[in-house]
Design an enzyme around this catalytic site. Structure first.
Site, PDB file in Angstrom:
ATOM      1  N   GLN A 149       0.840  -1.210   0.000  1.00  0.00           N
ATOM      2  CA  GLN A 149       0.000   0.000   0.000  1.00  0.00           C
ATOM      3  C   GLN A 149       0.869   1.252   0.000  1.00  0.00           C
ATOM      4  O   GLN A 149       0.609   2.204  -0.733  1.00  0.00           O
ATOM      5  CB  GLN A 149      -0.920  -0.016   1.231  1.00  0.00           C
ATOM      6  CG  GLN A 149      -1.933   1.115   1.282  1.00  0.00           C
ATOM      7  CD  GLN A 149      -1.357   2.397   1.865  1.00  0.00           C
ATOM      8  OE1 GLN A 149      -0.517   2.359   2.746  1.00  0.00           O
ATOM      9  NE2 GLN A 149      -1.787   3.532   1.355  1.00  0.00           N
ATOM     10  N   GLU A 152       2.149   2.320  -3.396  1.00  0.00           N
ATOM     11  CA  GLU A 152       1.164   3.079  -4.207  1.00  0.00           C
ATOM     12  C   GLU A 152       1.003   4.490  -3.669  1.00  0.00           C
ATOM     13  O   GLU A 152       0.934   5.450  -4.437  1.00  0.00           O
ATOM     14  CB  GLU A 152      -0.193   2.381  -4.163  1.00  0.00           C
ATOM     15  CG  GLU A 152      -0.287   1.230  -5.105  1.00  0.00           C
ATOM     16  CD  GLU A 152      -1.698   1.070  -5.656  1.00  0.00           C
ATOM     17  OE1 GLU A 152      -2.628   1.688  -5.124  1.00  0.00           O
ATOM     18  OE2 GLU A 152      -1.839   0.317  -6.642  1.00  0.00           O
ATOM     19  N   GLU A 153       0.930   4.607  -2.343  1.00  0.00           N
ATOM     20  CA  GLU A 153       0.712   5.926  -1.728  1.00  0.00           C
ATOM     21  C   GLU A 153       1.882   6.861  -2.048  1.00  0.00           C
ATOM     22  O   GLU A 153       1.691   8.043  -2.310  1.00  0.00           O
ATOM     23  CB  GLU A 153       0.544   5.767  -0.215  1.00  0.00           C
ATOM     24  CG  GLU A 153       0.134   7.058   0.475  1.00  0.00           C
ATOM     25  CD  GLU A 153      -0.071   6.890   1.982  1.00  0.00           C
ATOM     26  OE1 GLU A 153      -0.105   5.731   2.465  1.00  0.00           O
ATOM     27  OE2 GLU A 153      -0.173   7.922   2.667  1.00  0.00           O
ATOM     28  N   ARG A 154       3.089   6.306  -2.033  1.00  0.00           N
ATOM     29  CA  ARG A 154       4.268   7.147  -2.287  1.00  0.00           C
ATOM     30  C   ARG A 154       4.308   7.609  -3.742  1.00  0.00           C
ATOM     31  O   ARG A 154       4.646   8.763  -4.029  1.00  0.00           O
ATOM     32  CB  ARG A 154       5.534   6.365  -1.901  1.00  0.00           C
ATOM     33  CG  ARG A 154       5.664   6.241  -0.401  1.00  0.00           C
ATOM     34  CD  ARG A 154       6.647   5.194   0.060  1.00  0.00           C
ATOM     35  NE  ARG A 154       6.553   5.048   1.524  1.00  0.00           N
ATOM     36  CZ  ARG A 154       7.043   4.028   2.205  1.00  0.00           C
ATOM     37  NH1 ARG A 154       7.672   3.042   1.585  1.00  0.00           N
ATOM     38  NH2 ARG A 154       6.913   3.968   3.509  1.00  0.00           N
ATOM     39  N   ALA A 157       1.693  10.255  -4.055  1.00  0.00           N
ATOM     40  CA  ALA A 157       2.112  11.512  -3.417  1.00  0.00           C
ATOM     41  C   ALA A 157       3.025  12.304  -4.355  1.00  0.00           C
ATOM     42  O   ALA A 157       2.895  13.524  -4.481  1.00  0.00           O
ATOM     43  CB  ALA A 157       2.819  11.221  -2.101  1.00  0.00           C
TER      44      ALA A 157
END
Ligand SMILES: Cc1cc2nc3c(=O)[nH]c(=O)nc-3n(C[C@H](O)[C@H](O)[C@H](O)COP(=O)(O)OP(=O)(O)OC[C@H]3O[C@@H](n4cnc5c(N)ncnc54)[C@H](O)[C@@H]3O)c2cc1C
Length: 299
Positions: A149, A152-154, A157
């Site tokens: 997760q 994907e978040e990085r 961002a």
């Protein structure tokens, strides 16, 4: 919808979990939050202390979470908790936790310097009972799912900041073109227009890295190293760019009336949230095989 919380059930959740938690979240009827960080464990996710112990058909949850975005208003949390005593990378699981259950206490709304349009909460759990069917994927796989997760978040961002940075540069150009000091536009000073050109070049470099990482991700490749590099660069460039541009606005840059000051405050978070710059550097070093090996403790 909180995509950080939805990612694990989307990828690994049962059909029942998807129906119960994801469908209303995607419809915008309920709010989700992600519960990973704790007061004593932020950078070191493996060190979390919250426990979810299986008793009959339920998990009984005790512990607490910190820095939870939308925690004051969320209807459910994607919770990372220790479900066994095993090694720290294999003893964790992710669970869907309804926030209205008895024993869930939202202790406080944290007062932040930026990102003030979203609430951030500290939350405690006291003997909260959650049905075992709310487990996401396999028990013991929570740490692994969470790392996926984060990847994907990085990437998100880094991609998300590109337009903001371009807007800050453009607004700074517009402002310094019309604002005059010493009978000429501020923009006409070479230190100003050269600096803006340098920053625009940096944004394009970040864009190329993000596009390359996303293309590899779509091809199903492991992009941990590229995603960590993109997040690191995004955080650092945002700090550098907003600081430089804010300066060219003079006193106006120090007000709450202009975009540059908001991006300066809000996106300071980029070098901290979802893994600090130093955590990104450690991951990159791991891939470069330059991290010193830890010596086992001698008793
Ligand atoms: C506004 C906001 C929203 C957030 N939202 C969420 C959320 O929704 N859900 C959630 O689970 N978490 C959330 N977080 C938590 C965020 O992910 C953590 O703050 C982050 O991982 C850093 O953890 P920490 O704050 O405990 O810092 P610490 O782990 O205490 O680290 C402090 C600093 O120490 C340095 N450091 C740490 N480790 C190393 C190292 N190995 N080498 C060198 N230096 C190091 C870094 O500079 C780091 O910034 C949020 C945080 C904020 C501020």
């Amino acid at each position: 919808m909180c995509s950080t919380a939805s990612f694990p059930p989307v990828r690994f959740g049962s059909d029942e979990l998807k129906q119960q938690f994801l469908v209303p979240t995607i419809a915008g009827d309920v709010v989700a939050c992600l519960g990973v960080s704790e007061p004593e464990a932020g950078s070191d996710v493996s060190g979390i202390k919250t426990k979810a112990i299986r008793k009959g058909d339920d998990y009984v949850i005790n512990g607490g979470k910190m820095w939870i975005t939308s925690g004051c208003q969320a209807d459910w949390m994607c919770l990372l908790a220790n479900t066994s005593e095993g090694p720290p990378h294999k003893n964790k699981s992710l669970l869907c936790l309804p926030m209205k259950l008895s024993g869930v206490h939202v202790a406080k709304k944290i007062d932040k310097i930026g990102m003030r349009s979203s609430d951030t909460a500290q939350i405690f759990f006291e003997d909260v009972r959650v049905p075992c069917k709310y487990l996401i994927g396999e028990e013991g796989m929570g740490f692994t799912y969470q790392m996926l997760q984060f990847q994907e978040e990085r990437l998100w961002a880094a991609a998300n900041i590109l337009a903001q940075l371009e807007n800050v540069i453009q607004e700074t150009i517009d402002y310094t073109r019309q604002r005059k000091t010493f009978q000429q536009p501020i923009l006409y000073n070479q230190t100003v227009h050269f600096r803006l050109a340098e920053l625009a070049t940096e944004v394009e470099l970040l864009r190329s890295l993000v596009y390359r990482a996303v293309a590899s991700y779509i091809q199903g490749k492991d992009v941990t190293k590229l995603a960590s590099m993109a997040k690191l660069k995004a955080g650092r460039l945002t700090r550098e760019l907003t600081d430089s541009c804010l300066q060219f606005w003079g006193g106006m840059g120090f007000t709450n009336e202009v975009l540059v000051s908001r991006v300066y405050r809000d996106f300071r978070l980029l070098s901290i949230g979802a893994g600090s710059d130093e955590v990104m550097l450690s991951i990159i070093c791991k891939y470069m095989d330059t991290l010193p090996k830890r010596q086992p403790h001698k008793s």
